[in-house]
Design a protein around this motif. Structure first.
Motif, PDB file in Angstrom:
ATOM      1  N   GLU A   1       3.005   3.222   2.684  1.00 13.48           N
ATOM      2  CA  GLU A   1       1.930   2.297   2.316  1.00 13.48           C
ATOM      3  C   GLU A   1       0.592   3.014   2.288  1.00 13.48           C
ATOM      4  OE1 GLU A   1       1.697  -1.336   4.582  1.00 13.48           O
ATOM      5  OE2 GLU A   1       3.868  -1.442   4.767  1.00 13.48           O
TER       6      GLU A   1
ATOM      7  N   ASN B   1      -4.014   5.679  -4.887  1.00 10.82           N
ATOM      8  CA  ASN B   1      -4.776   4.716  -5.687  1.00 10.82           C
ATOM      9  C   ASN B   1      -6.277   4.947  -5.620  1.00 10.82           C
ATOM     10  OD1 ASN B   1      -4.776   2.551  -7.483  1.00 10.82           O
ATOM     11  ND2 ASN B   1      -5.021   1.035  -5.872  1.00 10.82           N
ATOM     12  N   ARG B   2      -6.748   5.587  -4.535  1.00 10.04           N
ATOM     13  CA  ARG B   2      -8.189   5.836  -4.413  1.00 10.04           C
ATOM     14  C   ARG B   2      -8.671   6.880  -5.415  1.00 10.04           C
ATOM     15  NH1 ARG B   2      -7.507   6.526   1.731  1.00 10.04           N
ATOM     16  NH2 ARG B   2      -7.456   4.382   2.502  1.00 10.04           N
TER      17      ARG B   2
ATOM     18  N   GLN C   1      -2.101   4.024  -0.833  1.00 10.77           N
ATOM     19  CA  GLN C   1      -3.547   3.786  -0.828  1.00 10.77           C
ATOM     20  C   GLN C   1      -4.307   5.050  -1.195  1.00 10.77           C
ATOM     21  OE1 GLN C   1      -4.423   2.211   3.071  1.00 10.77           O
ATOM     22  NE2 GLN C   1      -2.984   0.510   2.839  1.00 10.77           N
TER      23      GLN C   1
ATOM     24  N   ASP D   1       4.689  -3.084  -3.605  1.00 13.17           N
ATOM     25  CA  ASP D   1       4.193  -1.704  -3.615  1.00 13.17           C
ATOM     26  C   ASP D   1       4.842  -0.896  -4.737  1.00 13.17           C
ATOM     27  OD1 ASP D   1       2.503  -2.156  -1.503  1.00 13.17           O
ATOM     28  OD2 ASP D   1       3.898  -1.421   0.016  1.00 13.17           O
TER      29      ASP D   1
END
Length: 348
Positions: free
Chosen positions: A230, A237-238, A234, A268
């Motif tokens: 997870e 995706n940043r 993140q 996800d």
């Protein structure tokens, strides 16, 4: 170097070697507690000074940082002794802060020596030995390795972060599976430290070899692996600096292992498909980066049924367009053909 001298004077108050080495028997608990709190305040202030200097990066800041990391400066020795001193074993916050401070000193030294471009993953060990000497370093290794597999999660977290800063040779290979289990436990025990902990996975994966294999295998089997994935999602995706690409490699490596079908939640999986749909054309001019995204997509659709249907038509269109675009790097076009073949074989 007023900031470092101020820390040394406070930490060193009360005895030889700047450490206040009087025995516990000579002081009552309230006195020890008071001293521990005082030392914690100054170590935390020192950490803030280091972080501020790194952030501002003025000529004065660089000069101060270079002075602090010099072997002639006793900050590193003082902080390392404080981290392992028996009198303060029960003071978790103090020990965590001192390990963090020494870790920062090693990281700063690496930046000055290599400008961040070194391929030597063990440069941290060399710096630590230079900073504190062989005898103290060996004593610290023994203590910190025990903390990394210990029952106190905050100490375990900071110990693992410290050891990873040193490099792969800081870990005995036979102990590494246990360390990885302890590491993944921390994602469950300390979800608020996930952003710090994910850096461990990125570094260990970069080491390659058996340690990389241990990380990936443990992540697939351990419940903390889901939380790790997870957080990796993140990071991907940043889209900041080089970390998304490194995170993508770790995630693709996990998905390439049998039994990883339940590693990502359905939502996800869909988010990852959308990220890949967005990023594949962006990296079409960079064959290496494109390969990472294509490999991740292939691993994802092989393991996860939801990935085969989500935005499928759009993914196929992007891959076909890039495959047929003659100006594209031949390697990019080959990766597109492979991804399309994998998807077609699974969607018959």
């Amino acid at each position: 170097c007023r900031r470092s001298l101020r820390v040394l004077r406070v930490l060193g108050r009360g005895g030889a070697c700047h450490m206040g080495m009087a025995t516990v028997a000579a002081e009552d608990d309230s006195r020890v507690q008071e001293k521990a709190k005082q030392k914690l305040d100054y170590v935390q202030g020192f950490i803030r000074s280091l972080e501020t200097a790194l952030r501002h990066d003025t000529a004065e800041d660089r000069a101060w940082l270079q002075a602090v990391i010099s072997p002639s400066d006793t900050c590193g020795v003082t902080l390392t002794k404080l981290a392992i001193e028996s009198k303060y074993q029960s003071y978790v916050s103090l020990r965590c802060a001192t390990m963090r401070a020494v870790q920062l000193l090693i990281r700063i030294s690496t930046l000055f020596i290599s400008r961040g471009a070194t391929e030597d993953h063990n440069i941290g060990i060399a710096i630590f030995l230079q900073l504190v000497g062989r005898e103290l370093a060996d004593e610290a290794f023994t203590e910190v390795k025990a903390l990394a597999k210990g029952a106190e999660p905050n100490l375990g977290c900071n110990a693992i972060l410290f050891l990873v800063e040193l490099g792969p040779d800081a870990f005995v290979l036979s102990d590494f599976p246990d360390v990885m289990v302890a590491y993944l436990d921390l994602f469950v025990a300390l979800p608020n430290r996930a952003d710090d902990l994910v850096e461990v996975a990125l570094r260990v994966h970069a080491w390659s070899g058996e340690r990389r294999a241990e990380l990936l295998g443990a992540a697939v089997l351990h419940r903390g692996g889901q939380v790790l994935c997870e957080v990796l999602l993140q990071v991907i995706n940043r889209g900041l600096d080089e970390r998304p690409l490194r995170a993508l490699k770790v995630l693709a490596g996990c998905l390439a292992i049998g039994g990883s079908e339940s590693l990502l939640y359905t939502n996800d999986i869909r988010v990852l498909v959308e990220i890949l749909l967005r990023e594949l054309p962006v990296h079409a001019k960079n064959a290496t980066a494109f390969a990472c995204h294509a490999d991740c997509y292939k691993a994802l659709v092989r393991r996860c049924e939801a990935a085969r249907t989500h935005r499928r038509d759009e993914i196929v269109q992007v891959l076909e367009d890039l495959r047929d675009y003659e100006s594209c790097d031949p390697k990019v076009r080959q990766h597109c053909s492979e991804a399309l073949a994998v998807l077609a074989s699974l969607c018959r």
